[in-house]
Write a protein that holds these residues in place. Structure first.
Motif, mmCIF file in Angstrom:
data_model
loop_
_atom_site.group_PDB
_atom_site.id
_atom_site.type_symbol
_atom_site.label_atom_id
_atom_site.label_comp_id
_atom_site.label_asym_id
_atom_site.label_seq_id
_atom_site.Cartn_x
_atom_site.Cartn_y
_atom_site.Cartn_z
ATOM 1 N N SER A 228 32.842 7.810 -62.491
ATOM 2 C CA SER A 228 32.598 8.525 -61.240
ATOM 3 C C SER A 228 33.350 7.810 -60.118
ATOM 4 O O SER A 228 33.654 6.623 -60.206
ATOM 5 C CB SER A 228 31.101 8.587 -60.942
ATOM 6 O OG SER A 228 30.562 7.285 -60.872
ATOM 7 N N VAL A 229 33.643 8.534 -59.080
ATOM 8 C CA VAL A 229 34.460 8.022 -57.974
ATOM 9 C C VAL A 229 33.595 7.265 -56.979
ATOM 10 O O VAL A 229 32.587 7.775 -56.504
ATOM 11 C CB VAL A 229 35.195 9.179 -57.263
ATOM 12 C CG1 VAL A 229 35.969 8.676 -56.063
ATOM 13 C CG2 VAL A 229 36.093 9.910 -58.245
ATOM 14 N N VAL A 230 34.014 6.038 -56.662
ATOM 15 C CA VAL A 230 33.402 5.251 -55.604
ATOM 16 C C VAL A 230 34.252 5.373 -54.341
ATOM 17 O O VAL A 230 33.742 5.571 -53.242
ATOM 18 C CB VAL A 230 33.256 3.767 -56.028
ATOM 19 C CG1 VAL A 230 32.779 2.903 -54.872
ATOM 20 C CG2 VAL A 230 32.325 3.641 -57.225
ATOM 21 N N SER A 231 35.572 5.274 -54.501
ATOM 22 C CA SER A 231 36.517 5.370 -53.391
ATOM 23 C C SER A 231 37.784 6.052 -53.904
ATOM 24 O O SER A 231 38.320 5.655 -54.939
ATOM 25 C CB SER A 231 36.838 3.967 -52.870
ATOM 26 O OG SER A 231 37.908 3.993 -51.961
ATOM 27 N N ASP A 232 38.240 7.078 -53.202
ATOM 28 C CA ASP A 232 39.397 7.849 -53.650
ATOM 29 C C ASP A 232 40.553 7.711 -52.668
ATOM 30 O O ASP A 232 40.504 8.244 -51.561
ATOM 31 C CB ASP A 232 39.021 9.318 -53.813
ATOM 32 C CG ASP A 232 40.174 10.168 -54.344
ATOM 33 O OD1 ASP A 232 41.278 9.630 -54.571
ATOM 34 O OD2 ASP A 232 39.956 11.370 -54.532
ATOM 35 N N ARG A 233 41.579 6.987 -53.090
ATOM 36 C CA ARG A 233 42.801 6.876 -52.298
ATOM 37 C C ARG A 233 43.984 7.449 -53.077
ATOM 38 O O ARG A 233 45.120 7.024 -52.884
ATOM 39 C CB ARG A 233 43.054 5.415 -51.939
ATOM 40 C CG ARG A 233 42.024 4.877 -50.970
ATOM 41 C CD ARG A 233 42.408 3.531 -50.491
ATOM 42 N NE ARG A 233 41.657 3.241 -49.279
ATOM 43 C CZ ARG A 233 41.819 2.163 -48.585
ATOM 44 N NH1 ARG A 233 42.669 1.263 -48.961
ATOM 45 N NH2 ARG A 233 41.098 1.971 -47.497
ATOM 46 N N SER A 234 43.696 8.401 -53.975
ATOM 47 C CA SER A 234 44.758 8.976 -54.814
ATOM 48 C C SER A 234 45.835 9.650 -53.961
ATOM 49 O O SER A 234 47.018 9.606 -54.323
ATOM 50 C CB SER A 234 44.175 9.952 -55.833
ATOM 51 O OG SER A 234 43.454 10.992 -55.211
ATOM 52 N N ALA A 235 45.460 10.246 -52.847
ATOM 53 C CA ALA A 235 46.437 10.926 -51.994
ATOM 54 C C ALA A 235 47.381 9.935 -51.312
ATOM 55 O O ALA A 235 48.485 10.304 -50.902
ATOM 56 C CB ALA A 235 45.724 11.774 -50.951
ATOM 57 N N GLU A 236 46.966 8.661 -51.208
ATOM 58 C CA GLU A 236 47.785 7.648 -50.542
ATOM 59 C C GLU A 236 48.660 6.858 -51.513
ATOM 60 O O GLU A 236 49.536 6.108 -51.080
ATOM 61 C CB GLU A 236 46.872 6.658 -49.800
ATOM 62 C CG GLU A 236 46.008 7.300 -48.739
ATOM 63 C CD GLU A 236 44.922 6.363 -48.244
ATOM 64 O OE1 GLU A 236 45.083 5.128 -48.366
ATOM 65 O OE2 GLU A 236 43.902 6.868 -47.759
ATOM 66 N N ARG A 237 48.413 7.004 -52.816
ATOM 67 C CA ARG A 237 49.159 6.220 -53.795
ATOM 68 C C ARG A 237 50.613 6.669 -53.846
ATOM 69 O O ARG A 237 50.909 7.856 -53.906
ATOM 70 C CB ARG A 237 48.535 6.383 -55.187
ATOM 71 C CG ARG A 237 49.160 5.462 -56.199
ATOM 72 C CD ARG A 237 48.670 5.743 -57.613
ATOM 73 N NE ARG A 237 49.381 4.917 -58.552
ATOM 74 C CZ ARG A 237 50.606 5.159 -58.986
ATOM 75 N NH1 ARG A 237 51.268 6.216 -58.560
ATOM 76 N NH2 ARG A 237 51.175 4.344 -59.862
ATOM 77 N N ARG A 238 51.513 5.707 -53.831
ATOM 78 C CA ARG A 238 52.939 6.013 -53.893
ATOM 79 C C ARG A 238 53.384 6.137 -55.352
ATOM 80 O O ARG A 238 52.985 5.346 -56.190
ATOM 81 C CB ARG A 238 53.754 4.909 -53.217
ATOM 82 C CG ARG A 238 53.503 4.796 -51.733
ATOM 83 C CD ARG A 238 54.593 3.929 -51.096
ATOM 84 N NE ARG A 238 54.335 3.675 -49.697
ATOM 85 C CZ ARG A 238 54.569 4.532 -48.712
ATOM 86 N NH1 ARG A 238 55.039 5.708 -48.987
ATOM 87 N NH2 ARG A 238 54.328 4.203 -47.460
ATOM 88 N N PRO A 239 54.233 7.117 -55.641
ATOM 89 C CA PRO A 239 54.762 7.260 -56.997
ATOM 90 C C PRO A 239 55.534 6.015 -57.426
ATOM 91 O O PRO A 239 56.149 5.335 -56.598
ATOM 92 C CB PRO A 239 55.714 8.456 -56.896
ATOM 93 C CG PRO A 239 55.319 9.173 -55.649
ATOM 94 C CD PRO A 239 54.757 8.132 -54.734
ATOM 95 N N ASP A 240 55.498 5.707 -58.718
ATOM 96 C CA ASP A 240 56.284 4.604 -59.265
ATOM 97 C C ASP A 240 56.787 4.988 -60.641
ATOM 98 O O ASP A 240 56.629 6.131 -61.064
ATOM 99 C CB ASP A 240 55.479 3.295 -59.278
ATOM 100 C CG ASP A 240 54.209 3.374 -60.096
ATOM 101 O OD1 ASP A 240 54.170 4.107 -61.094
ATOM 102 O OD2 ASP A 240 53.239 2.675 -59.736
ATOM 103 N N ASP A 241 57.411 4.037 -61.348
ATOM 104 C CA ASP A 241 57.994 4.325 -62.660
ATOM 105 C C ASP A 241 56.940 4.659 -63.709
ATOM 106 O O ASP A 241 57.235 5.320 -64.702
ATOM 107 C CB ASP A 241 58.828 3.145 -63.152
ATOM 108 C CG ASP A 241 60.071 2.925 -62.309
ATOM 109 O OD1 ASP A 241 60.456 3.844 -61.567
ATOM 110 O OD2 ASP A 241 60.653 1.832 -62.392
ATOM 111 N N GLU A 242 55.716 4.167 -63.501
ATOM 112 C CA GLU A 242 54.657 4.379 -64.485
ATOM 113 C C GLU A 242 53.949 5.724 -64.287
ATOM 114 O O GLU A 242 53.737 6.468 -65.240
ATOM 115 C CB GLU A 242 53.646 3.246 -64.384
ATOM 116 C CG GLU A 242 52.848 3.036 -65.632
ATOM 117 C CD GLU A 242 52.018 1.772 -65.582
ATOM 118 O OE1 GLU A 242 50.917 1.810 -66.153
ATOM 119 O OE2 GLU A 242 52.444 0.775 -64.973
ATOM 120 N N VAL A 243 53.567 6.003 -63.033
ATOM 121 C CA VAL A 243 52.878 7.259 -62.696
ATOM 122 C C VAL A 243 53.497 7.813 -61.420
ATOM 123 O O VAL A 243 53.469 7.159 -60.385
ATOM 124 C CB VAL A 243 51.361 7.020 -62.496
ATOM 125 C CG1 VAL A 243 50.687 8.284 -61.975
ATOM 126 C CG2 VAL A 243 50.705 6.569 -63.793
#
Length: 138
Positions: A92-107
């Motif tokens: 379950s989500v405690v803190s969601d910063r997925s919209a702020e994550r910068r793309p990289d070679d892995e994801v």
């Protein structure tokens, strides 16, 4: 599975309720190296527990800090390095910063999807089996 050193990995089915408390949404990742959509997961660091690895990998790959729930079915298959075992948990989500994550070679993308969309977007049958085991828990 035989041959090679066992590759150990941990991941999670990260979930939330859509706005307004409606449908369940799950978080998928796109891996540019494999050109696929999958559940977030990654290899354990030396001395790291399965649970700690799952939490670390989810945060690194998605920007989500979560709380592990019950363990789901796992997956076992062979990769170039040898046999691979992946253990998964509900998260379950405690803190969601997925919209702020910068793309990289892995994801290069993390996307919240309702279950039907997630099932069709996932590229691997084993991921769909894990997602199904998670859906039985809601």
């Amino acid at each position: 599975m035989s041959g090679g050193t066992l590759v150990r990995a941990a991941g999670a089915v990260v979930w939330r309720r859509s706005s307004g408390g409606g449908e369940v949404e799950v978080l998928l990742v796109h891996r540019p190296r494999h050109e696929d959509w999958s559940l977030p997961k990654g290899k354990l660091d030396p001395g790291e527990s399965w649970e700690d690895a799952a939490c670390r990998e989810i945060e690194e790959e998605t920007g989500v800090v979560g709380a592990l729930g019950r363990e789901l079915c796992g997956a076992a298959y062979t990769v170039a390095e040898g046999p691979k075992l992946v253990r998964y948990w509900l998260m379950s989500v405690v803190s969601d910063r997925s919209a702020e994550r910068r793309p990289d070679d892995e994801v290069d993308e993390a996307r919240w999807c309702v279950l039907d969309e997630a099932r069709s977007l996932l590229d691997h049958d084993l991921d769909r089996v894990v997602l199904r085991s998670a859906s039985l828990a809601w």
